[in-house]
Design a protein around this motif. Structure first.
Motif, mmCIF file in Angstrom:
data_model
loop_
_atom_site.group_PDB
_atom_site.id
_atom_site.type_symbol
_atom_site.label_atom_id
_atom_site.label_comp_id
_atom_site.label_asym_id
_atom_site.label_seq_id
_atom_site.Cartn_x
_atom_site.Cartn_y
_atom_site.Cartn_z
ATOM 1 N N LEU A 119 0.809 -1.231 -0.209
ATOM 2 C CA LEU A 119 -0.017 -0.124 0.167
ATOM 3 C C LEU A 119 0.938 1.256 0.028
ATOM 4 N N LEU A 120 2.077 1.226 0.421
ATOM 5 C CA LEU A 120 3.027 2.195 0.262
ATOM 6 C C LEU A 120 3.429 2.930 -0.887
ATOM 7 N N LEU A 121 3.598 1.833 -1.765
ATOM 8 C CA LEU A 121 4.164 2.077 -3.116
ATOM 9 C C LEU A 121 3.162 1.003 -4.000
ATOM 10 N N SER A 122 2.553 1.630 -4.845
ATOM 11 C CA SER A 122 1.617 0.851 -5.770
ATOM 12 C C SER A 122 1.651 1.131 -7.223
ATOM 13 N N SER A 123 1.388 0.371 -8.165
ATOM 14 C CA SER A 123 1.516 0.462 -9.576
ATOM 15 C C SER A 123 0.555 1.401 -10.087
ATOM 16 N N ILE A 124 0.742 2.490 -10.698
ATOM 17 C CA ILE A 124 -0.246 3.401 -11.476
ATOM 18 C C ILE A 124 -0.749 2.716 -12.760
ATOM 19 N N PRO A 125 0.142 2.227 -13.512
ATOM 20 C CA PRO A 125 -0.502 1.482 -14.598
ATOM 21 C C PRO A 125 -1.653 0.349 -14.216
ATOM 22 N N ASP A 126 -1.417 -0.217 -12.995
ATOM 23 C CA ASP A 126 -2.395 -1.197 -12.745
ATOM 24 C C ASP A 126 -3.700 -0.498 -12.259
ATOM 25 N N ALA A 127 -3.349 0.560 -11.770
ATOM 26 C CA ALA A 127 -4.755 1.149 -11.182
ATOM 27 C C ALA A 127 -5.431 1.943 -12.605
ATOM 28 N N LEU A 128 -4.642 2.176 -13.458
ATOM 29 C CA LEU A 128 -5.256 2.859 -14.611
ATOM 30 C C LEU A 128 -5.892 1.922 -15.570
ATOM 31 N N ALA A 129 -5.428 0.532 -15.551
ATOM 32 C CA ALA A 129 -6.048 -0.355 -16.437
ATOM 33 C C ALA A 129 -7.712 -0.533 -16.606
ATOM 34 N N GLN A 130 -8.259 -0.305 -15.330
ATOM 35 C CA GLN A 130 -9.648 -0.151 -15.832
ATOM 36 C C GLN A 130 -10.343 0.669 -16.493
ATOM 37 N N TYR A 131 -9.644 1.709 -16.994
ATOM 38 C CA TYR A 131 -10.082 2.708 -18.014
ATOM 39 C C TYR A 131 -9.864 2.362 -19.369
ATOM 40 N N GLY A 132 -9.070 1.049 -19.916
ATOM 41 C CA GLY A 132 -8.840 0.787 -21.081
ATOM 42 C C GLY A 132 -8.024 1.660 -21.739
ATOM 43 N N PRO A 133 -8.246 1.746 -23.289
ATOM 44 C CA PRO A 133 -7.402 2.290 -23.993
ATOM 45 C C PRO A 133 -7.555 3.769 -23.816
ATOM 46 N N ALA A 134 -8.578 4.350 -23.369
ATOM 47 C CA ALA A 134 -8.826 5.701 -23.087
ATOM 48 C C ALA A 134 -8.054 6.428 -22.298
ATOM 49 N N CYS A 135 -7.320 5.588 -21.535
ATOM 50 C CA CYS A 135 -6.538 6.227 -20.540
ATOM 51 C C CYS A 135 -4.843 5.634 -20.594
ATOM 52 N N GLN A 136 -3.892 6.428 -20.706
ATOM 53 C CA GLN A 136 -2.551 5.858 -21.001
ATOM 54 C C GLN A 136 -1.445 6.519 -20.099
ATOM 55 N N PHE A 137 -0.536 5.742 -19.363
ATOM 56 C CA PHE A 137 0.368 6.212 -18.738
ATOM 57 C C PHE A 137 1.680 6.387 -19.557
ATOM 58 N N LEU A 138 2.221 7.522 -19.293
ATOM 59 C CA LEU A 138 3.596 7.700 -19.843
ATOM 60 C C LEU A 138 4.570 8.017 -18.716
ATOM 61 N N GLN A 139 5.749 7.114 -18.518
ATOM 62 C CA GLN A 139 6.745 7.404 -17.530
ATOM 63 C C GLN A 139 7.553 8.479 -18.231
ATOM 64 N N GLY A 140 7.544 9.580 -17.484
ATOM 65 C CA GLY A 140 8.592 10.753 -17.891
ATOM 66 C C GLY A 140 8.291 11.750 -17.063
ATOM 67 N N LYS A 141 8.932 13.033 -17.325
ATOM 68 C CA LYS A 141 8.766 14.008 -16.508
ATOM 69 C C LYS A 141 8.565 15.324 -17.720
ATOM 70 N N ALA A 142 7.615 16.086 -17.268
ATOM 71 C CA ALA A 142 7.461 17.475 -18.171
ATOM 72 C C ALA A 142 8.817 18.120 -18.000
ATOM 73 N N VAL A 143 9.304 18.687 -19.195
ATOM 74 C CA VAL A 143 10.589 19.398 -19.125
ATOM 75 C C VAL A 143 10.361 20.823 -19.760
ATOM 76 N N ALA A 144 9.271 21.134 -20.589
ATOM 77 C CA ALA A 144 9.156 22.412 -21.144
ATOM 78 C C ALA A 144 7.668 22.364 -21.751
ATOM 79 N N LEU A 145 7.157 23.664 -21.585
ATOM 80 C CA LEU A 145 5.785 23.928 -21.950
ATOM 81 C C LEU A 145 5.639 25.007 -23.069
ATOM 82 N N GLU A 146 5.039 24.886 -24.330
ATOM 83 C CA GLU A 146 4.800 25.714 -25.287
ATOM 84 C C GLU A 146 3.290 25.863 -25.013
ATOM 85 N N ALA A 147 2.930 27.020 -24.279
ATOM 86 C CA ALA A 147 1.528 27.080 -23.820
ATOM 87 C C ALA A 147 0.590 27.605 -25.051
#
Ligand SMILES: Cc1cc2nc3c(=O)[nH]c(=O)nc-3n(C[C@H](O)[C@H](O)[C@H](O)COP(=O)(O)OP(=O)(O)OC[C@H]3O[C@@H](n4cnc5c(N)ncnc54)[C@H](O)[C@@H]3O)c2cc1C
Length: 320
Positions: free
Chosen positions: A72-100
């Motif tokens: 419960l301390l550390l738990s998988s994000i992709p596993d938690a999102l699987a219930q929403y199917g292909p409409a929900c995607q997890f991308l491992q990474g970090k935002a480094v810039a924004l062109e607003a």
């Protein structure tokens, strides 16, 4: 991105970001979908770690291996999102810039490539990072996992512990260590629960004193690790303490907003909002929202998903 797909990008996958994902799929999108000419919706959650960290449990979890279920301390994000199917995607990474103006966020992925991610709506939920990996994930979750494991192996043999920062995290950690390891001398440095009522402060001090926690109302000016199990801590009152274990509980070390336009930020680096719907205030900030610890002026905790450093105390605020 198809012209009939509304792309929602959520940056940060802990309390606020995950709450937004679940709320969108369970509450908001079901209301929007039946509307005439409604587009389809696609959600991408971006976060540096594949694991969600229940940091609220950390002061208990770091003290004893069985005090808190590790899954419960550390738990998988992709596993938690699987219930929403292909409409929900997890991308491992970090935002480094924004062109607003173009509505494109650049993400540095876990494989080192930089990926442009176009969005129609953006949620900024990137929170804060503490100096110690015990309280927040530093990039990949394995660093926090190793820090917690090191606490479990070191604490039973440690004779002296100094905790810097006497907000809620420092106080709780001091109490947990003193209770579970009565042979260790525990010192708590900082003003005890400075943002709470005097009566609550007095009660906390009484309980800590009963648990034989030494309280020193001073700032920590510097630390030097002189040996694997020896750290010298310089205090603002001129004292120096040498202890076997030093725990930094001084709050937000970094506000995770360095990829955002400076004009959107307040002087602490948090994101300004323009209304009660947490819409971001600033040029080209249409359809952009901010949630959680990164919101300017927030003062709660994860239950309200808007928070500042009150969990750590005044030292944390200064360190931030
Ligand atoms: C030890 C401890 C105990 C606490 N106890 C309580 C409590 O009892 N009750 C309470 O209400 N609150 C408590 N809090 C406060 C609570 O945990 C926070 O309010 C909450 O974590 C805020 O959630 P957040 O999602 O906004 O930010 P965070 O939890 O900081 O999450 C931010 C996420 O964004 C990610 N990220 C960072 N930079 C980027 C980037 N550039 N791109 C993409 N992702 C990024 C991070 O890796 C992280 O996953 C506690 C905090 C701590 C540390």
């Amino acid at each position: 991105m198809s012209s009939t797909t509304h792309e929602i990008v959520i940056l940060g996958g802990n309390f606020a970001g995950l709450e937004v994902v679940h709320h969108l799929f369970r509450q908001t999108l079901p209301l929007l979908k039946p509307l005439p000419k409604s587009p389809s919706y696609h959600v991408t959650l971006v976060s540096p770690s594949t694991q969600y960290y229940f940091k609220v449990g950390a002061p208990r979890a770091i003290v004893k291996p069985n005090a808190f279920p590790q899954n419960l301390l550390l738990s998988s994000i992709p596993d938690a999102l699987a219930q929403y199917g292909p409409a929900c995607q997890f991308l491992q990474g970090k935002a480094v810039a924004l062109e607003a103006a173009q509505r494109i966020v650049s993400v540095e992925t876990s494989t080192g490539e930089t990926k442009p991610l176009p969005y129609n709506s953006l949620f900024i939920c990137t929170g804060t990072t503490s100096a110690s990996p015990l309280w927040s994930i530093h990039a990949d979750h394995t660093i926090t996992e190793a820090a917690v494991a090191s606490m479990h192996s070191q604490l039973p043999k440690t004779k002296s512990v100094l905790i810097a920062g006497a907000g809620a995290v420092g106080v709780e950690t001091a109490g947990e260590i003193a209770h579970n390891y009565p042979n260790a001398k525990v010192t708590l440095v900082g003003s005890v629960l400075p943002r709470l009522k005097p009566a609550t402060q007095s009660k906390a001090k009484k309980l800590l004193a009963e648990a034989r926690v030494e309280m020193v109302d001073a700032l920590v000016k510097g630390t030097e690790q002189t040996a694997p199990n020896s750290t010298t801590v310089q205090l603002g009152n001129g004292e120096a303490r040498t202890v076997e274990m030093f725990i930094d509980a001084r709050g937000a070390h970094k506000i995770n907003s360095d990829f955002l336009p400076g004009a959107w930020l307040d002087k602490t680096g948090r994101v300004n909002t323009r209304d009660a719907y947490f819409r971001v205030k600033g040029e080209d900030a249409g359809n952009t929202y901010v949630v959680g610890d990164i919101v300017a002026g927030s003062d709660g905790g994860e239950w309200r998903v808007v928070v500042d450093d009150s969990w750590y105390g005044e030292q944390g605020r200064e360190a931030g």
